[in-house]
Design a protein around this motif. Structure first.
Motif, PDB file in Angstrom:
ATOM      1  N   TYR A 191       0.848  -0.653  -0.078  1.00  0.00           N
ATOM      2  CA  TYR A 191       0.098  -0.432  -0.023  1.00  0.00           C
ATOM      3  C   TYR A 191       0.710   1.428  -0.133  1.00  0.00           C
ATOM      4  N   ARG A 192       1.733   1.154  -0.169  1.00  0.00           N
ATOM      5  CA  ARG A 192       3.407   1.833   0.025  1.00  0.00           C
ATOM      6  C   ARG A 192       2.995   3.764  -0.460  1.00  0.00           C
ATOM      7  N   PHE A 193       2.094   3.415  -1.721  1.00  0.00           N
ATOM      8  CA  PHE A 193       1.657   4.739  -2.606  1.00  0.00           C
ATOM      9  C   PHE A 193       0.160   4.696  -3.013  1.00  0.00           C
ATOM     10  N   THR A 194      -0.167   4.525  -1.856  1.00  0.00           N
ATOM     11  CA  THR A 194      -1.718   4.901  -1.339  1.00  0.00           C
ATOM     12  C   THR A 194      -1.469   5.711  -0.386  1.00  0.00           C
ATOM     13  N   VAL A 195      -2.563   7.074  -0.112  1.00  0.00           N
ATOM     14  CA  VAL A 195      -1.907   7.393   1.029  1.00  0.00           C
ATOM     15  C   VAL A 195      -3.169   7.640   1.585  1.00  0.00           C
ATOM     16  N   GLU A 196      -3.822   7.991   2.377  1.00  0.00           N
ATOM     17  CA  GLU A 196      -5.553   9.218   2.967  1.00  0.00           C
ATOM     18  C   GLU A 196      -5.736  10.290   3.858  1.00  0.00           C
ATOM     19  N   ASP A 197      -6.213  11.281   3.502  1.00  0.00           N
ATOM     20  CA  ASP A 197      -6.056  12.378   3.453  1.00  0.00           C
ATOM     21  C   ASP A 197      -6.713  13.072   4.605  1.00  0.00           C
ATOM     22  N   SER A 198      -6.645  13.862   5.543  1.00  0.00           N
ATOM     23  CA  SER A 198      -7.394  14.523   6.519  1.00  0.00           C
ATOM     24  C   SER A 198      -7.372  15.671   6.167  1.00  0.00           C
ATOM     25  N   VAL A 199      -8.124  17.011   6.780  1.00  0.00           N
ATOM     26  CA  VAL A 199      -8.412  17.707   6.489  1.00  0.00           C
ATOM     27  C   VAL A 199      -9.349  18.233   7.309  1.00  0.00           C
ATOM     28  N   TYR A 200      -9.168  19.760   8.464  1.00  0.00           N
ATOM     29  CA  TYR A 200      -9.712  19.762   9.251  1.00  0.00           C
ATOM     30  C   TYR A 200     -10.340  21.743   9.196  1.00  0.00           C
ATOM     31  N   VAL A 201     -10.448  22.455   9.244  1.00  0.00           N
ATOM     32  CA  VAL A 201     -10.631  23.706   9.057  1.00  0.00           C
ATOM     33  C   VAL A 201     -11.415  24.341  11.046  1.00  0.00           C
ATOM     34  N   GLN A 202     -11.293  25.422  11.111  1.00  0.00           N
ATOM     35  CA  GLN A 202     -11.438  26.432  12.392  1.00  0.00           C
ATOM     36  C   GLN A 202     -12.974  26.861  11.670  1.00  0.00           C
ATOM     37  N   ALA A 203     -14.149  26.162  12.970  1.00  0.00           N
ATOM     38  CA  ALA A 203     -15.342  26.558  12.278  1.00  0.00           C
ATOM     39  C   ALA A 203     -15.324  28.077  11.705  1.00  0.00           C
ATOM     40  N   GLU A 204     -14.874  29.086  12.321  1.00  0.00           N
ATOM     41  CA  GLU A 204     -15.536  30.109  11.839  1.00  0.00           C
ATOM     42  C   GLU A 204     -14.548  30.151  10.376  1.00  0.00           C
ATOM     43  N   TYR A 205     -13.798  29.576   9.646  1.00  0.00           N
ATOM     44  CA  TYR A 205     -12.691  29.649   8.481  1.00  0.00           C
ATOM     45  C   TYR A 205     -14.009  29.152   7.408  1.00  0.00           C
ATOM     46  N   ALA A 206     -14.972  28.317   8.112  1.00  0.00           N
ATOM     47  CA  ALA A 206     -15.368  27.128   7.443  1.00  0.00           C
ATOM     48  C   ALA A 206     -16.114  27.698   5.898  1.00  0.00           C
ATOM     49  N   GLY A 207     -16.518  27.454   4.792  1.00  0.00           N
ATOM     50  CA  GLY A 207     -17.014  27.680   3.767  1.00  0.00           C
ATOM     51  C   GLY A 207     -16.364  28.839   3.091  1.00  0.00           C
ATOM     52  N   ARG A 208     -15.307  28.663   3.081  1.00  0.00           N
ATOM     53  CA  ARG A 208     -14.229  29.951   2.655  1.00  0.00           C
ATOM     54  C   ARG A 208     -13.064  29.432   0.952  1.00  0.00           C
ATOM     55  N   GLY A 209     -13.447  27.789   1.097  1.00  0.00           N
ATOM     56  CA  GLY A 209     -12.657  27.283   0.102  1.00  0.00           C
ATOM     57  C   GLY A 209     -11.280  26.865   1.066  1.00  0.00           C
ATOM     58  N   MET A 210     -11.400  27.159   2.204  1.00  0.00           N
ATOM     59  CA  MET A 210      -9.613  26.954   3.216  1.00  0.00           C
ATOM     60  C   MET A 210      -9.677  25.247   3.303  1.00  0.00           C
ATOM     61  N   GLY A 211     -10.253  24.543   3.373  1.00  0.00           N
ATOM     62  CA  GLY A 211     -10.624  22.490   2.748  1.00  0.00           C
ATOM     63  C   GLY A 211     -10.109  22.422   1.391  1.00  0.00           C
ATOM     64  N   ARG A 212     -10.342  23.309   0.233  1.00  0.00           N
ATOM     65  CA  ARG A 212     -10.067  22.684  -1.387  1.00  0.00           C
ATOM     66  C   ARG A 212      -8.620  22.850  -0.694  1.00  0.00           C
ATOM     67  N   THR A 213      -8.735  24.181  -1.038  1.00  0.00           N
ATOM     68  CA  THR A 213      -6.351  24.808  -1.062  1.00  0.00           C
ATOM     69  C   THR A 213      -5.902  24.050  -0.117  1.00  0.00           C
ATOM     70  N   LEU A 214      -6.441  23.550   0.849  1.00  0.00           N
ATOM     71  CA  LEU A 214      -5.724  22.663   1.687  1.00  0.00           C
ATOM     72  C   LEU A 214      -5.335  20.900   0.849  1.00  0.00           C
ATOM     73  N   LEU A 215      -6.857  20.929   0.214  1.00  0.00           N
ATOM     74  CA  LEU A 215      -6.711  19.537  -0.234  1.00  0.00           C
ATOM     75  C   LEU A 215      -5.798  19.942  -1.406  1.00  0.00           C
ATOM     76  N   ARG A 216      -5.945  20.162  -1.870  1.00  0.00           N
ATOM     77  CA  ARG A 216      -5.289  20.211  -3.291  1.00  0.00           C
ATOM     78  C   ARG A 216      -4.177  20.528  -3.183  1.00  0.00           C
ATOM     79  N   GLU A 217      -3.606  21.200  -2.321  1.00  0.00           N
ATOM     80  CA  GLU A 217      -1.337  21.105  -1.918  1.00  0.00           C
ATOM     81  C   GLU A 217      -1.259  19.575  -1.561  1.00  0.00           C
ATOM     82  N   LEU A 218      -2.185  19.662  -0.671  1.00  0.00           N
ATOM     83  CA  LEU A 218      -1.698  18.111  -0.604  1.00  0.00           C
ATOM     84  C   LEU A 218      -1.806  17.297  -1.539  1.00  0.00           C
ATOM     85  N   MET A 219      -2.347  16.665  -2.179  1.00  0.00           N
ATOM     86  CA  MET A 219      -2.791  16.210  -2.898  1.00  0.00           C
ATOM     87  C   MET A 219      -1.365  16.541  -3.766  1.00  0.00           C
ATOM     88  N   GLU A 220      -1.367  17.615  -4.387  1.00  0.00           N
ATOM     89  CA  GLU A 220       0.010  17.746  -5.250  1.00  0.00           C
ATOM     90  C   GLU A 220       1.403  17.638  -4.352  1.00  0.00           C
TER      91      GLU A 220
END
Length: 164
Positions: free
Chosen positions: A79-108
C-alpha cells in the motif's frame, strides 16, 4: 485577508490541538473519542513528516485556521503508494475554500512524493466533506456500514478515492 499554506511544525501543535478537539468533541468527522493534547499532536506531526508525507497548516492573517495531512492508507508495504487525507478547518473559517486549498496542496505534494492514490475515509454523516472531495475529483467507492460507535450510535464511513 491573506491565506498562507505552509508545512506544519511542532510549534503549531497547540493551535492544531484546539481545532481538532472541537471535531473530536462535537462531530463524527473523526472517530477519536478523547481529544489528544498538544504533545501528542506534535508527535503525530513528526511521524507524518518522518514518513515523507506532508503535514500542512493554513494560516489566515497569521492565525492557524486549518490543517491537513496525508498518512499511509494501510501499513502493509504493497500500500506504500496510497495515502489517506485528513483536513480540518476551524469553524469560523469554514465555507471559504480553505479546505479545498489545503486538499489541493496535499494532493500535489503527495503526487510529487510518488504517491499514486489518495483515499478519503469520511466518518459519519458529513455532507460538507463528501462535497469537497467530489469537487476535488474524488469518486465514491463505497460505504462501510456501522463500523464506528460514537455519540451512542453506530456510524458509517464513506470511502472516496482519487488518482494522483
Amino acid at each position: 485577508m491573506s491565506l498562507l499554506i505552509r508545512a506544519a511544525g511542532a510549534e503549531d501543535a497547540p493551535a492544531i490541538a484546539v481545532i481538532y478537539a472541537s471535531y473530536v468533541l462535537s462531530s463524527t468527522a473523526t472517530f477519536e473519542l478523547e481529544p489528544p493534547d498538544a504533545n501528542e499532536i506534535a508527535q503525530r506531526i513528526c511521524s507524518v513528516v518522518k514518513s515523507g508525507l506532508p503535514y500542512l497548516v493554513a494560516e489566515m492573517d497569521g492565525v492557524v485556521a486549518g490543517y491537513g495531512y496525508a498518512s499511509p492508507f494501510r501499513p502493509r508495504e504493497a500500500y506504500r503508494f496510497t495515502v489517506e487525507d485528513s483536513v480540518y478547518v476551524q469553524a469560523e473559517y469554514a465555507g471559504r475554500g480553505m479546505g479545498r486549498t489545503l486538499l489541493r496542496e496535499l494532493m500535489e505534494r503527495c503526487r510529487i512524493a510518488g504517491c499514486r492514490q489518495m483515499i478519503a475515509v469520511i466518518g459519519g454523516v458529513n455532507p460538507a466533506s463528501v462535497a469537497m472531495h467530489r469537487a476535488m475529483g474524488f469518486a465514491d467507492v463505497g460505504v462501510l456500514r456501522e463500523v464506528g460507535f460514537k455519540f451512542d450510535t453506530w456510524q458509517d464511513v464513506t470511502l472516496m478515492q482519487r488518482r494522483l
